[in-house]
Write a protein that holds these residues in place. Structure first.
Motif, PDB file in Angstrom:
ATOM      1  N   ALA A 581       0.819  -1.208   0.000  1.00 15.87           N
ATOM      2  CA  ALA A 581       0.000   0.000   0.000  1.00 15.87           C
ATOM      3  C   ALA A 581       0.851   1.255   0.000  1.00 15.87           C
ATOM      4  O   ALA A 581       0.479   2.273  -0.603  1.00 15.87           O
ATOM      5  CB  ALA A 581      -0.927  -0.020   1.226  1.00 15.87           C
ATOM      6  N   ILE A 582       1.974   1.187   0.668  1.00 16.01           N
ATOM      7  CA  ILE A 582       2.867   2.358   0.686  1.00 16.01           C
ATOM      8  C   ILE A 582       3.587   2.483  -0.655  1.00 16.01           C
ATOM      9  O   ILE A 582       3.718   3.582  -1.209  1.00 16.01           O
ATOM     10  CB  ILE A 582       3.879   2.234   1.838  1.00 16.01           C
ATOM     11  CG1 ILE A 582       3.150   2.272   3.177  1.00 16.01           C
ATOM     12  CG2 ILE A 582       4.920   3.334   1.766  1.00 16.01           C
ATOM     13  CD1 ILE A 582       4.074   2.091   4.379  1.00 16.01           C
ATOM     14  N   LEU A 583       4.079   1.348  -1.202  1.00 19.97           N
ATOM     15  CA  LEU A 583       4.820   1.390  -2.465  1.00 19.97           C
ATOM     16  C   LEU A 583       3.944   1.876  -3.613  1.00 19.97           C
ATOM     17  O   LEU A 583       4.439   2.549  -4.536  1.00 19.97           O
ATOM     18  CB  LEU A 583       5.378  -0.006  -2.794  1.00 19.97           C
ATOM     19  CG  LEU A 583       6.440  -0.555  -1.833  1.00 19.97           C
ATOM     20  CD1 LEU A 583       6.841  -1.969  -2.233  1.00 19.97           C
ATOM     21  CD2 LEU A 583       7.663   0.361  -1.817  1.00 19.97           C
ATOM     22  N   ASP A 584       2.639   1.543  -3.598  1.00 24.93           N
ATOM     23  CA  ASP A 584       1.753   1.892  -4.709  1.00 24.93           C
ATOM     24  C   ASP A 584       0.893   3.117  -4.417  1.00 24.93           C
ATOM     25  O   ASP A 584      -0.035   3.429  -5.176  1.00 24.93           O
ATOM     26  CB  ASP A 584       0.838   0.701  -5.044  1.00 24.93           C
ATOM     27  CG  ASP A 584       1.623  -0.486  -5.556  1.00 24.93           C
ATOM     28  OD1 ASP A 584       2.744  -0.258  -6.073  1.00 24.93           O
ATOM     29  OD2 ASP A 584       1.144  -1.625  -5.443  1.00 24.93           O
ATOM     30  N   LYS A 585       1.171   3.817  -3.315  1.00 20.93           N
ATOM     31  CA  LYS A 585       0.359   4.975  -2.956  1.00 20.93           C
ATOM     32  C   LYS A 585       0.513   6.081  -3.992  1.00 20.93           C
ATOM     33  O   LYS A 585       1.621   6.442  -4.381  1.00 20.93           O
ATOM     34  CB  LYS A 585       0.787   5.499  -1.583  1.00 20.93           C
ATOM     35  CG  LYS A 585      -0.079   6.646  -1.093  1.00 20.93           C
ATOM     36  CD  LYS A 585       0.343   7.081   0.309  1.00 20.93           C
ATOM     37  CE  LYS A 585      -0.527   8.242   0.802  1.00 20.93           C
ATOM     38  NZ  LYS A 585      -0.130   8.672   2.166  1.00 20.93           N
ATOM     39  N   LYS A 588       1.137  11.826  -1.798  1.00 22.11           N
ATOM     40  CA  LYS A 588       2.379  12.075  -1.075  1.00 22.11           C
ATOM     41  C   LYS A 588       2.420  11.224   0.183  1.00 22.11           C
ATOM     42  O   LYS A 588       1.429  11.064   0.884  1.00 22.11           O
ATOM     43  CB  LYS A 588       2.483  13.551  -0.710  1.00 22.11           C
ATOM     44  CG  LYS A 588       3.771  13.919  -0.017  1.00 22.11           C
ATOM     45  CD  LYS A 588       3.835  15.409   0.277  1.00 22.11           C
ATOM     46  CE  LYS A 588       5.131  15.753   0.987  1.00 22.11           C
ATOM     47  NZ  LYS A 588       5.210  17.213   1.300  1.00 22.11           N
ATOM     48  N   LEU A 589       3.588  10.660   0.469  1.00 23.85           N
ATOM     49  CA  LEU A 589       3.759   9.824   1.652  1.00 23.85           C
ATOM     50  C   LEU A 589       3.788  10.693   2.903  1.00 23.85           C
ATOM     51  O   LEU A 589       4.315  11.813   2.897  1.00 23.85           O
ATOM     52  CB  LEU A 589       5.055   9.017   1.565  1.00 23.85           C
ATOM     53  CG  LEU A 589       5.168   8.013   0.423  1.00 23.85           C
ATOM     54  CD1 LEU A 589       6.528   7.315   0.476  1.00 23.85           C
ATOM     55  CD2 LEU A 589       4.057   6.986   0.477  1.00 23.85           C
ATOM     56  N   THR A 590       3.208  10.131   3.993  1.00 21.38           N
ATOM     57  CA  THR A 590       3.332  10.817   5.277  1.00 21.38           C
ATOM     58  C   THR A 590       4.738  10.629   5.817  1.00 21.38           C
ATOM     59  O   THR A 590       5.524   9.830   5.286  1.00 21.38           O
ATOM     60  CB  THR A 590       2.313  10.244   6.276  1.00 21.38           C
ATOM     61  OG1 THR A 590       2.654   8.866   6.535  1.00 21.38           O
ATOM     62  CG2 THR A 590       0.899  10.320   5.726  1.00 21.38           C
ATOM     63  N   ASP A 591       5.071  11.376   6.864  1.00 15.14           N
ATOM     64  CA  ASP A 591       6.403  11.238   7.461  1.00 15.14           C
ATOM     65  C   ASP A 591       6.638   9.821   7.943  1.00 15.14           C
ATOM     66  O   ASP A 591       7.754   9.270   7.795  1.00 15.14           O
ATOM     67  CB  ASP A 591       6.563  12.218   8.627  1.00 15.14           C
ATOM     68  CG  ASP A 591       6.592  13.668   8.161  1.00 15.14           C
ATOM     69  OD1 ASP A 591       6.825  13.876   6.944  1.00 15.14           O
ATOM     70  OD2 ASP A 591       6.383  14.568   8.999  1.00 15.14           O
ATOM     71  N   GLU A 592       5.642   9.207   8.528  1.00 11.05           N
ATOM     72  CA  GLU A 592       5.799   7.831   9.021  1.00 11.05           C
ATOM     73  C   GLU A 592       5.990   6.858   7.866  1.00 11.05           C
ATOM     74  O   GLU A 592       6.822   5.950   7.919  1.00 11.05           O
ATOM     75  CB  GLU A 592       4.561   7.438   9.841  1.00 11.05           C
ATOM     76  CG  GLU A 592       4.598   6.009  10.378  1.00 11.05           C
ATOM     77  CD  GLU A 592       5.761   5.759  11.320  1.00 11.05           C
ATOM     78  OE1 GLU A 592       6.150   4.594  11.489  1.00 11.05           O
ATOM     79  OE2 GLU A 592       6.314   6.750  11.879  1.00 11.05           O
ATOM     80  N   ARG A 598      12.274   4.361   3.929  1.00  4.78           N
ATOM     81  CA  ARG A 598      13.723   4.562   4.085  1.00  4.78           C
ATOM     82  C   ARG A 598      14.389   3.362   4.756  1.00  4.78           C
ATOM     83  O   ARG A 598      15.605   3.176   4.646  1.00  4.78           O
ATOM     84  CB  ARG A 598      13.995   5.817   4.916  1.00  4.78           C
ATOM     85  CG  ARG A 598      13.792   7.114   4.149  1.00  4.78           C
ATOM     86  CD  ARG A 598      13.665   8.294   5.097  1.00  4.78           C
ATOM     87  NE  ARG A 598      14.811   8.423   5.970  1.00  4.78           N
ATOM     88  CZ  ARG A 598      15.785   9.344   5.839  1.00  4.78           C
ATOM     89  NH1 ARG A 598      15.699  10.209   4.839  1.00  4.78           N
ATOM     90  NH2 ARG A 598      16.785   9.401   6.673  1.00  4.78           N
ATOM     91  N   ASN A 599      13.611   2.537   5.440  1.00  3.04           N
ATOM     92  CA  ASN A 599      14.175   1.370   6.124  1.00  3.04           C
ATOM     93  C   ASN A 599      14.482   0.221   5.167  1.00  3.04           C
ATOM     94  O   ASN A 599      15.099  -0.768   5.578  1.00  3.04           O
ATOM     95  CB  ASN A 599      13.222   0.874   7.217  1.00  3.04           C
ATOM     96  CG  ASN A 599      13.224   1.788   8.431  1.00  3.04           C
ATOM     97  OD1 ASN A 599      14.189   2.497   8.682  1.00  3.04           O
ATOM     98  ND2 ASN A 599      12.126   1.765   9.183  1.00  3.04           N
ATOM     99  N   PRO A 663       3.225   5.674  -9.384  1.00  2.00           N
ATOM    100  CA  PRO A 663       1.795   5.952  -9.131  1.00  2.00           C
ATOM    101  C   PRO A 663       1.532   7.415  -8.825  1.00  2.00           C
ATOM    102  O   PRO A 663       0.419   7.903  -9.050  1.00  2.00           O
ATOM    103  CB  PRO A 663       1.468   5.039  -7.939  1.00  2.00           C
ATOM    104  CG  PRO A 663       2.790   4.718  -7.320  1.00  2.00           C
ATOM    105  CD  PRO A 663       3.765   4.690  -8.450  1.00  2.00           C
ATOM    106  N   TYR A 664       2.519   8.126  -8.327  1.00  2.00           N
ATOM    107  CA  TYR A 664       2.324   9.523  -7.933  1.00  2.00           C
ATOM    108  C   TYR A 664       2.834  10.518  -8.966  1.00  2.00           C
ATOM    109  O   TYR A 664       2.749  11.722  -8.773  1.00  2.00           O
ATOM    110  CB  TYR A 664       3.007   9.780  -6.582  1.00  2.00           C
ATOM    111  CG  TYR A 664       4.427   9.297  -6.522  1.00  2.00           C
ATOM    112  CD1 TYR A 664       5.485  10.091  -6.964  1.00  2.00           C
ATOM    113  CD2 TYR A 664       4.714   8.020  -6.029  1.00  2.00           C
ATOM    114  CE1 TYR A 664       6.776   9.628  -6.914  1.00  2.00           C
ATOM    115  CE2 TYR A 664       6.007   7.555  -5.977  1.00  2.00           C
ATOM    116  CZ  TYR A 664       7.048   8.365  -6.418  1.00  2.00           C
ATOM    117  OH  TYR A 664       8.334   7.913  -6.373  1.00  2.00           O
TER     118      TYR A 664
END
Length: 711
Positions: A581-585, A588-592, A598-599, A663-664
């Protein structure tokens, strides 16, 4: 030499020995006498010519310095005229430093007779006669010599200050005699020589030796009585060879002449003659000993064949199988020597074959490179059997009908790839039926794999097929000339070599299969990671391909390129731990979320940590998002602290990510990405990697790249 007494017991031997000595001794003595006289005369003549030439060189050098000083006087005139017109001070540091190197003192004598010092102070003013004054008045330069007691003379150069205005005064310069005679710091005399200068009255103007009483009269008489102006004279018990050279100055400076006398110690001058005399007789004596030695050697060669056979047997015992005994006596000893040589030759071939087989075992069984194995076999085959040409044909593993042919022609040529060709079905059938070996006679209808080997003088070919897992893998072919019959022993040894090559190639193919399996597994794993998101399909392979191009441009070795390839395929393996879900969002990504993304580099390093074989790629996977200026992640290291294997994929990763759709956002144009990479050199990216990136992408005309090359 220890056999001399034994063979001289023969009357024939003694007669030959004496005849040999006499025939050599008489010509040597005659040539020695002629050579000694001729060489001695030549050395003396060369020495005389040398000292004459050197005295002439000194005289011409003094004349050149006088002309140079005259040009310096003209420069002084120009300087003074300009200074007087502009009322510039003459007592400047630049004026003094320049002209004091040539003149000890300079004065301007005005029309009223007043002396105006320019440089230094002139003592003992020269007295000019009317003729000299007239020459000066018409613009000529005059040299004047002022003699002094217990000191060398002063030499002056005099001319008008302004030729157009005789009333402007006279320029008087006292010449720096050390500069004139060439004995200053920048001038040197010829090695181990002395010289003096005499004027027209044989007064001494200069001498590099202390001047004895009546020196000039003594030298003058020697010069007048000498032939070709060469003479000898004595000083403090040492004899000198001397040559004189006259400098004619009347027309130019109103001084009749100066005479240069160059002297050299006779012992030094004739040292080559003395050395020749010393060594010549030693050479003659050595020549006589050589004659004696050669005579003994020749007699031994003709009268002691048994000694040669004995020495040959000893050398064979020491494994010197190349030794040959030469006996031309025309009797049983000659036949025995021929049999001995044949035995030595056979033993040598057998020993060379055994040695070559052992070397090949050591060389090819530990090699995992097909070309090196082929070249080793080609190089060593000639040590086993004396063939004119040898080839190895390797079948393509993916196409059993295509072969690559490697050949070596003779003992000096290195192995080379001749050509690629296809085998005919009937040729494959013959090779499969004759798995051990078979012969092919040279004729018009020859197998295709032998046609590139054909050349004039060949009679037949020995063909040895190579099988791997009961499948034809290669062919070794040897060409033999007319008159050579290969023995059964040679065939066995060549077959053994073919079997060794078979084992070595089997090892290579096995390792190659394992490597392909390894790379295939890595590629599959990379595709698995990329398949997690439809937006990153093929990303890892594209990054790897571009990173390898950059690495080659930077001159990385094969081992480093292999490491770079593994790291490129696995650089994003940590994204397995990032939610899809994060990779395909699309937004804009939230800070979290950004912190989680980044990990992925640290996650990738932990995933690979248990695999010891991948220890070298772990730093690359972990650091490929570090920035050159230290603002990257996960550790924030900078510059050379980031391993080179991570700095290279960093550029390739950003380039592929930006030109690809996400996606963005939509993918950027390549030119826009090139400008970004150029801008980030030294900030995000290593400048050297950026330079290599532009080279492999064909962007050599960018401003940043040009600037880097100029620096």
């Amino acid at each position: 030499m220890k056999l001399c007494k034994s063979f001289l017991r023969s009357k024939v031997a003694r007669r030959i020995f004496l005849l040999f000595i006499l025939c050599a001794l008489v010509p040597i003595l005659f040539l020695a006498v002629c050579t000694f006289g001729h060489v001695t005369i030549q050395l003396n003549e060369q020495n005389n010519q040398k000292i004459q030439w050197e005295s002439k060189s000194i005289g011409m050098a003094i004349m050149e310095r006088l002309l140079f000083l005259e040009r310096e006087m003209e420069d002084i005139q120009f300087y003074l005229n300009g200074s007087l017109n502009s009322k510039v001070s003459l007592n400047t540091e630049g004026f003094r430093e320049h002209f004091m190197q040539r003149f000890s003192a300079l004065e301007l004598i005005t029309e009223s007779g007043r002396h105006v010092p320019l440089v230094g102070q002139i003592e003992n003013q020269p007295e000019l006669d009317q003729t000299e004054v007239k020459r000066i008045e018409v613009g000529k330069t005059v040299l004047s010599v002022k003699y002094r007691q217990n000191a060398l003379p002063q030499i002056f150069m005099i001319r008008l200050l302004d030729i157009k205005d005789p009333q402007a005064g006279i320029l008087l310069g006292e010449i720096n005699t050390a500069e004139l005679w060439g004995v200053g710091e920048i001038y040197t005399l010829p090695a181990m020589t002395e010289f003096c200068i005499l004027d027209e009255s044989d007064n001494i103007l200069f001498s590099s030796l202390p001047i004895p009483e009546n020196f000039s009269d003594h030298i003058f008489s020697k010069i007048n009585n000498s032939k070709d102006r060469l003479f000898e004279w004595e000083y403090e018990g040492e004899v000198y060879l001397a040559s004189s050279w006259t400098i004619f100055l009347k027309a130019k400076y109103y001084i009749p002449k100066w005479t240069v006398v160059l002297s050299q110690s006779k012992a030094v001058a004739l040292a080559p003659v003395a050395y020749f005399n010393k060594t010549f007789f030693l050479i003659i004596l050595l020549s006589l000993w050589v004659v004696l030695f050669l005579s003994i050697v020749q007699i031994r060669k003709n009268l002691i064949p048994l000694e040669k056979l004995k020495e040959g047997a000893i050398r064979i015992g020491n494994r010197d199988f190349n030794t040959r005994v030469s006996v031309t006596s025309g009797d049983e000893f000659e036949e025995l020597a021929d049999s001995f040589n044949e035995m030595s030759s056979r033993l040598g071939r057998q020993f060379s074959a055994l040695k070559a087989m052992a070397e090949i075992d050591q060389a090819i069984l530990g090699i995992l490179d097909t070309d090196k194995i082929v070249n080793t076999v080609l190089d060593k085959m000639g040590d086993i059997v004396p063939c004119h040409i040898v080839s190895i044909s390797l079948l393509d593993r993916n196409d059993s009908g295509t072969v690559r042919i490697y050949t070596k022609n003779g003992k000096t040529e290195t192995g080379r790839l001749s050509k690629l060709l296809r085998l005919k079905p009937d040729e494959l059938e013959i090779l499969n039926k004759n798995s051990h070996h078979f012969f092919v006679e040279v004729q018009s209808a020859m197998p295709s794999y032998l046609k590139p080997l054909f050349k004039d003088g060949l009679k037949s070919f020995l063909v040895l097929p190579i099988f791997l897992k009961e499948k034809l893998a290669g062919i070794i072919s040897l060409g033999f000339p007319h008159g050579y019959n290969i023995s059964e022993e040679d065939i066995i040894q060549v077959r053994q070599l073919a079997d060794q090559a078979n084992v070595a190639l089997s090892n290579v193919y096995l390792v190659d299969d394992l490597a392909k399996l390894n790379w295939g597994a890595l590629t599959a794993l990379a595709r698995t990671v990329d398949a997690k998101s439809p937006w990153t399909s093929g990303h890892s392979e594209r990054v790897t391909e571009l990173a390898l191009k950059i690495g080659r441009a930077m001159g990385l070795e094969k081992r480093d390129l292999d490491t770079l390839r593994r790291a490129g395929l696995l650089h994003d393996i940590g994204k397995i731990g990032i939610p899809a879900a994060i990779l395909d969002k699309k937004g804009k990504l939230t800070d979290e979320e950004y912190r989680i993304v980044r990990n992925h580099s640290s996650i990738g390093a932990r995933i690979l940590e248990p695999i010891s074989a991948y220890s070298q790629i772990i730093p690359i996977v972990e650091q490929h998002h570090e920035r050159y200026d230290g603002t990257g992640y996960p550790r924030g290291i900078s510059g050379e602290a980031i391993c080179l294997g991570a700095r290279i994929p960093a550029v390739a990763d950003v380039f592929d990510a930006l030109i690809s759709d996400r996606p963005y956002r939509s993918g950027w144009g390549k030119e826009e990405v090139y400008r970004l990479v150029e801008k980030e050199a030294g900030h995000h990216f290593d400048p050297k990697v950026v330079e290599a990136f532009f080279e492999v992408t064909g962007k050599k005309d960018l401003t940043y790249l040009s600037k880097m090359k100029s620096e």
